[in-house]
Design an enzyme around this catalytic site. Sequence first.
Site, PDB file in Angstrom:
ATOM      1  CE  LYS A  12      23.755 -28.314 108.984  1.00 37.80           C
ATOM      2  NZ  LYS A  12      22.941 -28.675 107.784  1.00 37.80           N
ATOM      3  CG  PHE A  60      14.129 -30.930 103.948  1.00 36.39           C
ATOM      4  CD1 PHE A  60      14.731 -30.010 104.799  1.00 36.39           C
ATOM      5  CD2 PHE A  60      13.888 -30.542 102.626  1.00 36.39           C
ATOM      6  CE1 PHE A  60      15.076 -28.730 104.364  1.00 36.39           C
ATOM      7  CE2 PHE A  60      14.226 -29.263 102.175  1.00 36.39           C
ATOM      8  CZ  PHE A  60      14.818 -28.367 103.051  1.00 36.39           C
ATOM      9  NE  ARG A  88      25.375 -20.440 101.990  1.00 28.62           N
ATOM     10  CZ  ARG A  88      24.383 -21.278 102.313  1.00 28.62           C
ATOM     11  NH1 ARG A  88      23.993 -21.411 103.583  1.00 28.62           N
ATOM     12  NH2 ARG A  88      23.784 -22.005 101.409  1.00 28.62           N
ATOM     13  NE  ARG A 105      26.869 -27.711 103.714  1.00 22.52           N
ATOM     14  CZ  ARG A 105      25.896 -26.826 103.582  1.00 22.52           C
ATOM     15  NH1 ARG A 105      25.735 -26.192 102.423  1.00 22.52           N
ATOM     16  NH2 ARG A 105      25.080 -26.574 104.582  1.00 22.52           N
ATOM     17  CG  HIS A 118      23.715 -23.351 109.555  1.00 26.04           C
ATOM     18  ND1 HIS A 118      22.609 -23.287 108.746  1.00 26.04           N
ATOM     19  CD2 HIS A 118      23.872 -22.117 110.100  1.00 26.04           C
ATOM     20  CE1 HIS A 118      22.098 -22.053 108.819  1.00 26.04           C
ATOM     21  NE2 HIS A 118      22.844 -21.331 109.631  1.00 26.04           N
TER      22      HIS A 118
HETATM   23  P1  IDP Z   1      22.059 -24.644 103.352  1.00 26.59           P
HETATM   24  O1  IDP Z   1      22.400 -25.352 104.648  1.00 26.59           O
HETATM   25  O2  IDP Z   1      23.055 -24.936 102.278  1.00 26.59           O
HETATM   26  O3  IDP Z   1      21.790 -23.178 103.549  1.00 26.59           O
HETATM   27  P2  IDP Z   1      19.181 -24.933 103.122  1.00 26.59           P
HETATM   28  O4  IDP Z   1      18.435 -24.974 101.843  1.00 26.59           O
HETATM   29  O5  IDP Z   1      19.077 -23.685 103.954  1.00 26.59           O
HETATM   30  O6  IDP Z   1      20.703 -25.296 102.820  1.00 26.59           O
HETATM   31  O7  IDP Z   1      18.685 -26.171 103.978  1.00 26.59           O
HETATM   32  C1  IDP Z   1      18.989 -26.268 105.351  1.00 26.59           C
HETATM   33  C2  IDP Z   1      19.458 -27.668 105.635  1.00 26.59           C
HETATM   34  O8  IDP Z   1      18.365 -28.553 105.395  1.00 26.59           O
HETATM   35  C3  IDP Z   1      20.576 -28.199 104.726  1.00 26.59           C
HETATM   36  O9  IDP Z   1      21.850 -27.834 105.159  1.00 26.59           O
HETATM   37  C4  IDP Z   1      20.355 -29.688 104.821  1.00 26.59           C
HETATM   38  O10 IDP Z   1      20.902 -30.193 106.024  1.00 26.59           O
HETATM   39  C5  IDP Z   1      18.848 -29.799 104.885  1.00 26.59           C
HETATM   40  N1  IDP Z   1      18.270 -30.014 103.554  1.00 26.59           N
HETATM   41  C6  IDP Z   1      18.153 -29.121 102.548  1.00 26.59           C
HETATM   42  N2  IDP Z   1      17.566 -29.655 101.474  1.00 26.59           N
HETATM   43  C7  IDP Z   1      17.279 -30.933 101.815  1.00 26.59           C
HETATM   44  C8  IDP Z   1      16.649 -32.023 101.121  1.00 26.59           C
HETATM   45  O11 IDP Z   1      16.227 -31.916  99.966  1.00 26.59           O
HETATM   46  N3  IDP Z   1      16.545 -33.202 101.819  1.00 26.59           N
HETATM   47  C9  IDP Z   1      16.998 -33.348 103.097  1.00 26.59           C
HETATM   48  N4  IDP Z   1      17.590 -32.355 103.770  1.00 26.59           N
HETATM   49  C10 IDP Z   1      17.736 -31.162 103.151  1.00 26.59           C
HETATM   50 MG    MG Z   2      20.304 -22.187 104.603  1.00 24.79          MG
END
Ligand code: IDP
Ligand code: MG
Length: 136
Positions: A12, A60, A88, A105, A118
């Site tokens: 990212k 978000f 993951r 991370r 991601h």
């Molecule tokens: P992941 O990337 O671990 O799969 P997801 O729930 O799919 O997580 O969320 C996608 C992306 O959205 C996350 O990687 C993060 O950058 C952002 N994100 C997720 N939850 C939040 C939040 O509560 N606040 C701000 N950004 C968030």
């Molecule tokens: Mg995701």
Amino acid sequence: MSNKEQTLSIIKPDAVERNLDNQIKKIFLSNGFKIINEKKIKIEKSEAEKFYKVHETKPFYDDLCSYLSSGPILVMVLEKENAVLDNRELMGATNPKEASEGTIRKKFGLSIDKNSVHGSDSIENAKIEIDFFFKD
Ligand code: IDP
Ligand code: MG
């Protein structure tokens, strides 16, 4: 019998900006992933909105799409057995503060939004996401 699987990984903007892409690629390679395809691109916000459409109802969503389109990203197709789940695990929890020691991370993530990488969350989504970036 090999059971190769592919997943989509994105380094990212926060990590590309800090020149961490080579370090992160080395982590994938040393954990048995092959990098099958890669490109460094900058996407439009409208493309980020398509990519993250599953999150469109989340509070978000708008910030997330602005962020993913804010600077260059490195998009990669990674391949190994159990690539989706292994990636993951190697990435760690969404919130770097909750990510386990040794995960990408934990090492590099700055915050829940600027969490450096991601990774696809299922085999089905991996196919969709790989097509999104690499189908021409
Ligand atoms: P992941 O990337 O671990 O799969 P997801 O729930 O799919 O997580 O969320 C996608 C992306 O959205 C996350 O990687 C993060 O950058 C952002 N994100 C997720 N939850 C939040 C939040 O509560 N606040 C701000 N950004 C968030
Ligand atoms: Mg995701």
